[in-house]
Design a protein around this motif. Sequence first.
Motif, mmCIF file in Angstrom:
data_model
loop_
_atom_site.group_PDB
_atom_site.id
_atom_site.type_symbol
_atom_site.label_atom_id
_atom_site.label_comp_id
_atom_site.label_asym_id
_atom_site.label_seq_id
_atom_site.Cartn_x
_atom_site.Cartn_y
_atom_site.Cartn_z
ATOM 1 N N THR A 3 -18.135 -12.621 -22.762
ATOM 2 C CA THR A 3 -16.902 -13.305 -23.111
ATOM 3 C C THR A 3 -16.350 -12.600 -24.343
ATOM 4 O O THR A 3 -16.949 -11.659 -24.852
ATOM 5 C CB THR A 3 -17.150 -14.788 -23.432
ATOM 6 O OG1 THR A 3 -17.801 -14.884 -24.705
ATOM 7 C CG2 THR A 3 -18.003 -15.455 -22.373
ATOM 8 N N THR A 5 -16.287 -13.723 -27.343
ATOM 9 C CA THR A 5 -17.009 -14.036 -28.577
ATOM 10 C C THR A 5 -18.524 -14.066 -28.426
ATOM 11 O O THR A 5 -19.250 -13.944 -29.405
ATOM 12 C CB THR A 5 -16.568 -15.403 -29.146
ATOM 13 O OG1 THR A 5 -16.756 -16.407 -28.145
ATOM 14 C CG2 THR A 5 -15.103 -15.366 -29.574
ATOM 15 N N THR A 31 -13.807 -20.574 -32.399
ATOM 16 C CA THR A 31 -13.887 -20.197 -30.985
ATOM 17 C C THR A 31 -15.298 -19.781 -30.609
ATOM 18 O O THR A 31 -15.830 -20.184 -29.563
ATOM 19 C CB THR A 31 -12.906 -19.045 -30.687
ATOM 20 O OG1 THR A 31 -11.584 -19.471 -31.004
ATOM 21 C CG2 THR A 31 -12.968 -18.647 -29.226
ATOM 22 N N LEU A 32 -15.941 -18.959 -31.436
ATOM 23 C CA LEU A 32 -17.311 -18.535 -31.168
ATOM 24 C C LEU A 32 -18.250 -19.734 -31.150
ATOM 25 O O LEU A 32 -19.127 -19.836 -30.283
ATOM 26 C CB LEU A 32 -17.774 -17.516 -32.213
ATOM 27 C CG LEU A 32 -19.181 -16.940 -32.023
ATOM 28 C CD1 LEU A 32 -19.250 -15.498 -32.529
ATOM 29 C CD2 LEU A 32 -20.244 -17.766 -32.744
ATOM 30 N N ARG A 34 -17.663 -22.864 -30.434
ATOM 31 C CA ARG A 34 -17.502 -23.656 -29.211
ATOM 32 C C ARG A 34 -18.116 -22.935 -28.018
ATOM 33 O O ARG A 34 -18.777 -23.561 -27.172
ATOM 34 C CB ARG A 34 -16.013 -23.932 -28.963
ATOM 35 C CG ARG A 34 -15.412 -24.962 -29.902
ATOM 36 C CD ARG A 34 -14.026 -25.379 -29.460
ATOM 37 N NE ARG A 34 -13.048 -24.316 -29.604
ATOM 38 C CZ ARG A 34 -12.340 -24.085 -30.715
ATOM 39 N NH1 ARG A 34 -12.508 -24.870 -31.783
ATOM 40 N NH2 ARG A 34 -11.452 -23.118 -30.763
ATOM 41 N N ARG A 35 -17.930 -21.649 -27.950
ATOM 42 C CA ARG A 35 -18.476 -20.881 -26.826
ATOM 43 C C ARG A 35 -20.002 -20.848 -26.867
ATOM 44 O O ARG A 35 -20.658 -20.910 -25.816
ATOM 45 C CB ARG A 35 -17.913 -19.464 -26.841
ATOM 46 C CG ARG A 35 -18.431 -18.579 -25.730
ATOM 47 C CD ARG A 35 -18.139 -19.163 -24.359
ATOM 48 N NE ARG A 35 -18.745 -18.357 -23.300
ATOM 49 C CZ ARG A 35 -19.146 -18.831 -22.129
ATOM 50 N NH1 ARG A 35 -18.987 -20.111 -21.830
ATOM 51 N NH2 ARG A 35 -19.689 -18.035 -21.241
ATOM 52 N N GLU A 38 -21.454 -23.794 -25.221
ATOM 53 C CA GLU A 38 -21.373 -23.685 -23.767
ATOM 54 C C GLU A 38 -22.471 -22.784 -23.214
ATOM 55 O O GLU A 38 -23.076 -23.080 -22.180
ATOM 56 C CB GLU A 38 -20.006 -23.134 -23.367
ATOM 57 C CG GLU A 38 -18.843 -24.060 -23.678
ATOM 58 C CD GLU A 38 -17.485 -23.409 -23.444
ATOM 59 O OE1 GLU A 38 -16.468 -24.119 -23.538
ATOM 60 O OE2 GLU A 38 -17.454 -22.192 -23.160
ATOM 61 N N VAL A 39 -22.738 -21.683 -23.903
ATOM 62 C CA VAL A 39 -23.774 -20.751 -23.457
ATOM 63 C C VAL A 39 -25.153 -21.416 -23.529
ATOM 64 O O VAL A 39 -25.973 -21.287 -22.606
ATOM 65 C CB VAL A 39 -23.742 -19.463 -24.292
ATOM 66 C CG1 VAL A 39 -24.969 -18.597 -24.016
ATOM 67 C CG2 VAL A 39 -22.464 -18.671 -23.993
#
Length: 270
Positions: A3, A5, A31-32, A34-35, A38-39
């Motif tokens: 992705t 980030t 942003t990182l 939040r990602r 998810e990861v």
Amino acid sequence: MTTDTVAFDVADGIAWVRFNRPEKRNCMSPTLNRRMMEVLDELEYRDDVGVLVLSGEGTAWSAGMDLKEYFRETEEKGLGATRQAQRESYGWWRRLRWYQKPTIAMVNGWCFGGGYGPLYSCDLAIAAEEAKFGLSEINWGILPGGGATKVVVDLIPMRDAMYHALTGEAIDGTKAAEWRLVNEAVPLAQLKDRVTEIAKVLLAKNPVALKATKDAVRRVKEMTYDNAEDFLVRAQEAANSFDNDGRKEGIRQFIDEKSYKPGLGAYKRG
């Protein structure tokens, strides 16, 4: 998978997760953060993942929080936005501390300020001798927040923690290992091989016992001895409810088959 980030791939039971902002020394932005949550969600219960390794793309592990995106731009939006950004960053660090699978920080380069949060959250930490560690907050007029002060006080002696926080001076991976900020330091060229070696040791262990053990080590640190003793009895009983056959199989292989010695390695699973 990549992705903008966070990057990750899975091979031979190991999830290699990487901060993916090399042009910014992998600073953590909203942003990182939040990602990353998810990861972690995606990988935690995958059957093909037994160990998670956290590292960084390029020459840095993470240089901490992005001063522009995490601080300036968020603060301009008001207190609510600031609190949300804090929840998102602290949230995935907390999630990492109690992750289902063992985690290893593979510190390949710069690790500064806010980077100490996920560093501490990983169960083990192996650094390149060439890596740089620092609490730079004092150099731009704040205290080491986001748990960073707690991290150094928990992991290193008080005098070293005080010097580290007050001066803002960087140390290399070798000194970080001497201070016990990380488990050990090896030359950068050997870093991934060493982390892979440790990951393979963990992959051979009973996964239920690994989870129970890592949680126990974190929990009992702040308990009295009597409370810890009682907690550990209950923790083992809880682990037995998830896997009561594994320990019996290990005992059987040792007593009946004499096929392994517990002091020298793990029983054969599966």
